[in-house]
Design a protein around this motif. Structure first.
Motif, short mmCIF file in Angstrom:
data_model
loop_
_atom_site.label_atom_id
_atom_site.label_comp_id
_atom_site.label_asym_id
_atom_site.label_seq_id
_atom_site.Cartn_x
_atom_site.Cartn_y
_atom_site.Cartn_z
N ARG A 63 -43.35 -100.39 -29.30
CA ARG A 63 -43.15 -100.75 -27.90
C ARG A 63 -43.09 -99.51 -27.02
O ARG A 63 -42.93 -98.39 -27.50
CB ARG A 63 -41.87 -101.58 -27.74
N SER A 64 -43.18 -99.74 -25.72
CA SER A 64 -43.12 -98.65 -24.76
C SER A 64 -41.66 -98.29 -24.50
O SER A 64 -41.09 -98.62 -23.45
CB SER A 64 -43.82 -99.04 -23.45
N CYS A 65 -41.04 -97.65 -25.48
CA CYS A 65 -39.64 -97.23 -25.37
C CYS A 65 -39.39 -96.11 -26.36
O CYS A 65 -40.29 -95.74 -27.13
CB CYS A 65 -38.70 -98.41 -25.64
N GLU A 66 -38.18 -95.55 -26.32
CA GLU A 66 -37.79 -94.49 -27.24
C GLU A 66 -36.62 -94.99 -28.08
O GLU A 66 -35.47 -94.88 -27.67
CB GLU A 66 -37.41 -93.23 -26.48
N PRO A 67 -36.91 -95.59 -29.26
CA PRO A 67 -35.83 -96.15 -30.06
C PRO A 67 -35.09 -95.10 -30.87
O PRO A 67 -35.67 -94.10 -31.31
CB PRO A 67 -36.57 -97.13 -30.99
N ASP A 68 -33.81 -95.36 -31.07
CA ASP A 68 -32.99 -94.48 -31.90
C ASP A 68 -31.88 -95.35 -32.51
O ASP A 68 -31.73 -96.51 -32.15
CB ASP A 68 -32.40 -93.33 -31.08
N VAL A 69 -31.12 -94.77 -33.43
CA VAL A 69 -30.10 -95.53 -34.16
C VAL A 69 -28.82 -94.72 -34.20
O VAL A 69 -28.84 -93.51 -34.44
CB VAL A 69 -30.57 -95.84 -35.61
N LEU A 70 -27.70 -95.39 -33.94
CA LEU A 70 -26.39 -94.77 -34.10
C LEU A 70 -25.75 -95.30 -35.37
O LEU A 70 -25.35 -96.46 -35.45
CB LEU A 70 -25.49 -95.09 -32.90
N ARG A 75 -21.71 -90.68 -40.26
CA ARG A 75 -21.81 -90.10 -38.92
C ARG A 75 -22.25 -88.64 -38.99
O ARG A 75 -21.75 -87.87 -39.81
CB ARG A 75 -20.45 -90.23 -38.22
N GLU A 76 -23.16 -88.28 -38.08
CA GLU A 76 -23.69 -86.92 -38.05
C GLU A 76 -23.29 -86.16 -36.78
O GLU A 76 -23.33 -84.92 -36.77
CB GLU A 76 -25.22 -86.95 -38.16
N LEU A 77 -22.89 -86.88 -35.71
CA LEU A 77 -22.60 -86.25 -34.43
C LEU A 77 -21.10 -85.98 -34.29
O LEU A 77 -20.28 -86.81 -34.69
CB LEU A 77 -23.06 -87.15 -33.28
N ASP A 78 -20.76 -84.83 -33.69
CA ASP A 78 -19.35 -84.61 -33.33
C ASP A 78 -19.04 -85.39 -32.06
O ASP A 78 -19.90 -86.08 -31.51
CB ASP A 78 -19.05 -83.12 -33.18
N ASP A 79 -17.81 -85.30 -31.58
CA ASP A 79 -17.39 -86.13 -30.45
C ASP A 79 -18.22 -85.84 -29.20
O ASP A 79 -18.64 -86.77 -28.50
CB ASP A 79 -15.91 -85.89 -30.14
N ASP A 80 -18.48 -84.56 -28.93
CA ASP A 80 -19.28 -84.22 -27.74
C ASP A 80 -20.71 -84.73 -27.90
O ASP A 80 -21.30 -85.25 -26.95
CB ASP A 80 -19.28 -82.71 -27.51
N GLY A 81 -21.26 -84.56 -29.08
CA GLY A 81 -22.62 -85.02 -29.32
C GLY A 81 -22.74 -86.53 -29.23
O GLY A 81 -23.73 -87.05 -28.72
N ARG A 83 -20.86 -88.53 -27.41
CA ARG A 83 -20.77 -88.93 -25.99
C ARG A 83 -22.09 -88.65 -25.28
O ARG A 83 -22.61 -89.50 -24.54
CB ARG A 83 -19.64 -88.17 -25.30
N THR A 84 -22.65 -87.47 -25.49
CA THR A 84 -23.93 -87.12 -24.86
C THR A 84 -25.02 -88.11 -25.27
O THR A 84 -25.80 -88.56 -24.42
CB THR A 84 -24.34 -85.69 -25.24
N PHE A 85 -25.06 -88.45 -26.53
CA PHE A 85 -26.08 -89.36 -27.04
C PHE A 85 -25.95 -90.74 -26.41
O PHE A 85 -26.92 -91.29 -25.88
CB PHE A 85 -25.95 -89.46 -28.56
N LEU A 86 -24.75 -91.33 -26.42
CA LEU A 86 -24.58 -92.68 -25.91
C LEU A 86 -24.79 -92.76 -24.40
O LEU A 86 -25.38 -93.71 -23.89
CB LEU A 86 -23.21 -93.23 -26.29
N LEU A 87 -24.33 -91.74 -23.68
CA LEU A 87 -24.48 -91.78 -22.22
C LEU A 87 -25.91 -91.52 -21.77
O LEU A 87 -26.25 -91.75 -20.61
CB LEU A 87 -23.54 -90.77 -21.57
N SER A 88 -26.78 -91.09 -22.68
CA SER A 88 -28.17 -90.86 -22.32
C SER A 88 -29.04 -92.11 -22.52
O SER A 88 -30.21 -92.11 -22.15
CB SER A 88 -28.76 -89.72 -23.16
N GLN A 89 -28.47 -93.18 -23.09
CA GLN A 89 -29.26 -94.37 -23.41
C GLN A 89 -29.44 -95.28 -22.21
O GLN A 89 -28.54 -95.43 -21.38
CB GLN A 89 -28.60 -95.15 -24.55
N ASP A 90 -30.60 -95.91 -22.12
CA ASP A 90 -30.83 -96.95 -21.11
C ASP A 90 -30.38 -98.32 -21.61
O ASP A 90 -29.96 -99.16 -20.83
CB ASP A 90 -32.32 -97.01 -20.75
N VAL A 91 -30.51 -98.54 -22.92
CA VAL A 91 -30.12 -99.80 -23.54
C VAL A 91 -29.34 -99.49 -24.82
O VAL A 91 -29.77 -98.66 -25.62
CB VAL A 91 -31.35 -100.67 -23.90
#
Length: 246
Positions: A63-70, A75-81, A83-91
């Motif tokens: 599809r015309s989107c940028e999919p990713d998985v949390l 878990r691979e991301l620290d707390d700052d990472g 937050r940055t990851f989730l706040l950058s999502q459109d959906v």
């Protein structure tokens, strides 16, 4: 004056994991203005099941989107990472599984707070089954085995939610009884195939991929009764064309 983002929740009675036509998922993407929206799948309720993740990627990568998985169980991301990851999502698209376990894991990792922050900033949050239940104040669930109620959702959607209203035995009478007794607040019941969009807490759109599927508003009526109202849904006949309301 700063523009206040719309705060939007989509409840899904289907999607890539159970529907081959992709109509509900295309409808979700149509609600986002970005030309290639970032879509994050959160499979916590299934324990980050690998097959579920593969289904999501197979459905959304073309599809015309940028999919990713949390993934939170490894878990691979620290707390700052995180937050940055989730706040950058459109959906943020939450999968089905165990609602109670989903909420518990989110709270341990602080994901509940981050999702509320993303929601307030305009990220569209959505999901199926447990992924629909989690956004409301309360929900109807089989997280503990027998059908029962859960009263500690994220509260981004006022009231309660009941998924699988037509497809799982006992759902309808059990949810009606919980609302009638005020064990759960008034809320929304979804038959399989339905999608419901809420903007700032109000229902602003409802669709269905099957002609007979319905969305219901369920409210207490008197001391021990319940009132159930079937609401009109637009029939999704293709990814980008809707029929008039039924």
């Amino acid at each position: 004056m700063a523009v206040v983002p719309e705060r939007r929740v989509v409840l899904l009675g289907g999607g890539f994991s159970i529907d081959a036509d992709g109509l509900l998922d295309d409808w979700v993407l149509d609600q986002v203005r970005a030309p290639r929206p970032k879509v994050c799948f959160v499979p916590t309720a299934s324990g980050d099941a690998p097959a579920y993740v593969e289904q999501f990627l197979a459905a959304f990568q073309p599809r015309s989107c940028e999919p990713d998985v949390l993934r939170l169980f490894r878990r691979e991301l620290d707390d700052d990472g995180l937050r940055t990851f989730l706040l950058s999502q459109d959906v943020v698209y939450v999968g089905g599984g165990n609602t109670a376990n989903l909420l518990a894991v989110w709270r341990v990792h602080g994901v509940d707070r981050l999702l509320c922050e993303a929601f307030d900033r305009g990220t569209l949050v959505c999901g199926i089954s447990a992924g629909a239940n989690c956004w409301a104040e309360g929900s109807h669930t089989d997280s503990f085995g027998p059908l029962t109620h859960l009263s500690d959702g994220l509260g981004l959607l006022p009231g309660s939610v009941c998924p699988h209203y037509d497809s799982e035995p006992g759902r309808r009478p059990s949810y009606r009884a919980a609302v009638a007794s005020r064990t759960l607040p008034a809320g929304w019941a979804l038959e399989d195939g339905v999608g419901a969009l809420f903007t700032d807490g109000q229902l602003t759109g409802s669709v269905t991929r099957t002609p007979r599927a319905r969305l219901y508003r369920v409210e207490p009526d008197g001391d021990s009764g319940v009132r159930e109202q079937a609401l009109p849904c637009r029939l999704l006949v293709s990814a980008h064309r809707l029929t008039p309301p039924a």
